[in-house]
Design a protein around this motif. Structure first.
Motif, PDB file in Angstrom:
ATOM      1  N   LEU A 189       6.585  -7.425   8.693  1.00 18.80           N
ATOM      2  CA  LEU A 189       5.194  -7.372   9.151  1.00 18.80           C
ATOM      3  C   LEU A 189       4.638  -5.955   9.062  1.00 18.80           C
ATOM      4  CD1 LEU A 189       5.257  -9.722  12.299  1.00 18.80           C
ATOM      5  CD2 LEU A 189       4.221 -10.188  10.068  1.00 18.80           C
ATOM      6  N   ASN A 190       5.431  -4.986   9.439  1.00 13.78           N
ATOM      7  CA  ASN A 190       4.977  -3.595   9.372  1.00 13.78           C
ATOM      8  C   ASN A 190       4.802  -3.124   7.923  1.00 13.78           C
ATOM      9  OD1 ASN A 190       5.005  -3.534  12.138  1.00 13.78           O
ATOM     10  ND2 ASN A 190       6.917  -2.389  12.320  1.00 13.78           N
ATOM     11  N   LEU A 191       5.707  -3.543   7.055  1.00 10.33           N
ATOM     12  CA  LEU A 191       5.601  -3.153   5.652  1.00 10.33           C
ATOM     13  C   LEU A 191       4.347  -3.726   4.995  1.00 10.33           C
ATOM     14  CD1 LEU A 191       9.319  -3.550   4.521  1.00 10.33           C
ATOM     15  CD2 LEU A 191       8.022  -1.415   4.515  1.00 10.33           C
TER      16      LEU A 191
ATOM     17  N   SER B 282       7.505   3.680   6.937  1.00 13.18           N
ATOM     18  CA  SER B 282       7.320   2.443   7.706  1.00 13.18           C
ATOM     19  C   SER B 282       8.648   1.944   8.266  1.00 13.18           C
ATOM     20  CB  SER B 282       6.691   1.366   6.817  1.00 13.18           C
ATOM     21  OG  SER B 282       6.598   0.137   7.500  1.00 13.18           O
ATOM     22  N   LEU B 283       9.723   2.037   7.472  1.00 11.54           N
ATOM     23  CA  LEU B 283      11.041   1.605   7.937  1.00 11.54           C
ATOM     24  C   LEU B 283      11.505   2.471   9.111  1.00 11.54           C
ATOM     25  CD1 LEU B 283      12.766   1.037   4.469  1.00 11.54           C
ATOM     26  CD2 LEU B 283      11.953  -0.731   6.032  1.00 11.54           C
ATOM     27  N   ASP B 284      11.295   3.786   9.017  1.00  9.93           N
ATOM     28  CA  ASP B 284      11.684   4.694  10.102  1.00  9.93           C
ATOM     29  C   ASP B 284      10.898   4.397  11.369  1.00  9.93           C
ATOM     30  OD1 ASP B 284      13.486   5.960   8.462  1.00  9.93           O
ATOM     31  OD2 ASP B 284      12.130   7.604   7.931  1.00  9.93           O
ATOM     32  N   GLU B 285       9.603   4.155  11.223  1.00  9.06           N
ATOM     33  CA  GLU B 285       8.762   3.868  12.391  1.00  9.06           C
ATOM     34  C   GLU B 285       9.162   2.562  13.057  1.00  9.06           C
ATOM     35  OE1 GLU B 285       4.833   3.999  10.835  1.00  9.06           O
ATOM     36  OE2 GLU B 285       4.686   6.192  10.914  1.00  9.06           O
TER      37      GLU B 285
ATOM     38  N   PHE C 285       4.744   5.985  -3.080  1.00 12.53           N
ATOM     39  CA  PHE C 285       4.876   4.635  -2.533  1.00 12.53           C
ATOM     40  C   PHE C 285       6.217   4.481  -1.807  1.00 12.53           C
ATOM     41  CE2 PHE C 285       6.256   0.179  -3.003  1.00 12.53           C
ATOM     42  CZ  PHE C 285       5.243  -0.450  -2.303  1.00 12.53           C
ATOM     43  N   LYS C 286       7.294   4.978  -2.418  1.00 11.97           N
ATOM     44  CA  LYS C 286       8.608   4.903  -1.771  1.00 11.97           C
ATOM     45  C   LYS C 286       8.614   5.682  -0.457  1.00 11.97           C
ATOM     46  CE  LYS C 286      12.521   4.853  -3.924  1.00 11.97           C
ATOM     47  NZ  LYS C 286      13.690   5.160  -4.777  1.00 11.97           N
ATOM     48  N   LYS C 287       7.894   6.789  -0.421  1.00 17.02           N
ATOM     49  CA  LYS C 287       7.803   7.562   0.826  1.00 17.02           C
ATOM     50  C   LYS C 287       7.099   6.757   1.909  1.00 17.02           C
ATOM     51  CE  LYS C 287       7.931  12.264  -1.059  1.00 17.02           C
ATOM     52  NZ  LYS C 287       7.187  13.522  -1.256  1.00 17.02           N
TER      53      LYS C 287
END
Length: 495
Positions: free
Chosen positions: A367-369, A323-326, A316-318
């Protein structure tokens, strides 16, 4: 102004029909990771020993933890400060420190290594000793968090178990270790002559069993004798936090044979401890509280009758990190994040990201998360949506400078697993928030009280009993229904 508030508070206390002597000893008992339903199970057992005590106490059946994360440090910090993380500063077992640029513990202390420095609100014990320095406060637990965050800043001592030391220890924040402690460890902590990994393994086995509870009761007995708690006209406080259930629940889950076996043993140990207290004190001079810092979730939601979606914490953390990197890549923003679930910290951002662009960036990140399976909502702590479900819970949990920039709310029936068949907690849902709350003592009315209460109600209620000023925060109150009125006289609850 503070003096006026205190006078008005005491006048209010008298005019609503309550008058009784200040107890000489207040004992706060916390069972780490105890669900409220566990108390019901113990009461219903024909062979149960605790049920006779429960019938003599004021049992609040609808008591909840009203903040997140439902973890050990925030829960223990709330119980005797009467404040949620937004005021007491304990936003988790650990968090990202923006100045130190690293993850720190709730007990990190720059001077003493470990201590109450991070606790930003006084405990009932702190206020009591501030009012009368001859009052004594002693706090003991298997866990350091259980001892320090209940003991507060001014405790005479706080003691907890350290596996490496094979015994109970304290912090220099509370002065020198008691002179009798070394002898106590030698006589009562039986871990053999092992060293290194073998010692740690044996200690961990002991900690995840009722043996740890029995050891803590022995320590409580020693503390009562050494400090002569409750034996003079200056009221004292003893806090005892039992930790074994948390270790067992995490390893085996709430529905396991191991948990059921432990509950039987807990029933016997709590009966023994309450009996010890009654034998130590005149029953008319002691008030006891029993509660928990949080509950526990398993892989099966028994109330809803559904199997939860099980997700690995690591995977899940991955997903969150990806998502944060993207998001940063797609927006062309050189930003970095640190994840300390359920919080996400923006640890590096370009100077060009002014306040307006920052809010837009965090909004897009949220929103992405939300697209990640299992995430119900993302709160932006700087600009929370007041119409969002659980807004009040999350708003009570934000302390400026310590809370994440984003905070995750998982779906209710998502289970983040560390191990197979384990138990976990941290959510704002009933399995994790519904905890026991029982009061005993001469001013206490026996019976079940079916009304909403919170663990942050405990501190103002005890402050009222001790005639010290502790103004309840918004959303908390003195639990007046626990008390007898004048019309009922001063009859003891114990028959």
């Amino acid at each position: 102004m503070k003096t006026l508030k205190a006078v008005l508070f005491l006048l209010c206390f008298q005019t609503v029909g309550f008058a009784f002597e200040t107890p000489k000893l207040v004992v706060v008992v916390v069972v780490d990771q105890m669900r409220a339903e566990y108390l019901d199970l113990l009461e219903k057992r024909p062979e149960g020993r605790l049920k006779k005590h429960l019938r003599q106490g004021a049992v609040f059946t609808q008591t909840h933890v009203n903040f997140i994360p439902t973890e050990t440090a925030p829960g223990h910090a709330a119980i005797l400060t009467g404040k949620t993380p937004c005021l007491n500063g304990i936003v988790g077992n650990r968090w990202w420190d923006k100045k130190e640029r690293k993850t720190v513990s709730a007990l990190t202390d720059a001077t003493y290594g470990i201590g109450p420095l991070q606790l930003m609100a006084p405990t009932v014990g702190d206020l009591l000793r501030q009012t009368d320095p001859l009052c004594q406060v002693v706090s003991i637990s298997i866990k350091d968090r259980g001892a320090i965050l209940l003991g507060g800043h001014k405790a005479n001592t706080a003691l907890w178990f350290n596996a490496l030391e094979a015994g109970f220890v304290t912090s220099a924040a509370y002065g020198r270790p008691p002179g009798w402690l070394k002898t106590f460890n030698k006589e009562h902590v039986h871990l053999g002559r092992w060293r290194g990994r073998i010692l740690i393994d044996r200690a961990n086995q002991m900690l995840a069993s009722s043996e740890a509870d029995q050891l803590l009761i022995q320590l409580a007995n020693k503390v009562l004798e050494e400090y002569q708690l409750g034996k003079d006209d200056h009221p004292d406080i003893l806090t005892v936090s039992f930790s074994a259930m948390d270790y067992i629940g995490h390893k085996h889950g709430p529905h396991s044979p191991q948990t059921n076996k432990y509950l039987t043993e807990l029933d016997s140990n709590l009966d023994a401890f309450l009996t010890l207290l009654q034998n130590w004190m005149n029953k008319k001079e002691v008030v006891i509280v029993l509660t928990a810092d949080h509950g526990v979730s398993g892989t099966w939601n028994e109330k809803a009758g559904v199997q939860k979606k099980i997700m690995s914490q690591a995977s899940f953390k991955k997903q969150v990190g990806k998502s944060l990197d993207e998001t940063t890549g797609s927006l062309g923003i050189n930003a970095q994040f640190e994840i300390v679930l359920p919080a996400i910290y923006l640890t590096k951002q370009p100077a060009s990201l002014n306040s307006e662009r920052r809010e837009a960036f965090l909004h897009q990140t949220a929103l992405n998360l939300k697209k990640i399976p299992g995430i119900a909502d993302i709160f932006i702590t700087e600009s929370m949506d007041k119409s969002a479900p659980y807004y009040n819970v999350y708003a009570r949990s934000v302390y400026p400078g310590r809370s994440g920039d984003l905070v995750i709310r998982l779906e209710e029936n998502v289970f983040l697993a560390q191990y197979k068949n384990d138990g976990t907690h941290g959510s704002p849902y009933e399995e994790d928030t519904h905890v026991p709350l029982v009061f005993w003592g001469p001013p206490i009315r026996a019976g079940r009280i079916i009304e909403e209460a919170s663990i942050i109600d405990i501190a103002p209620t005890l402050a009222a009993l001790l005639s010290i000023e502790l103004s309840p925060m918004e959303g908390s109150r003195v639990l007046w229904k626990a008390f007898k009125s004048n019309a009922e006289g001063n009859k003891s609850l114990s028959k």
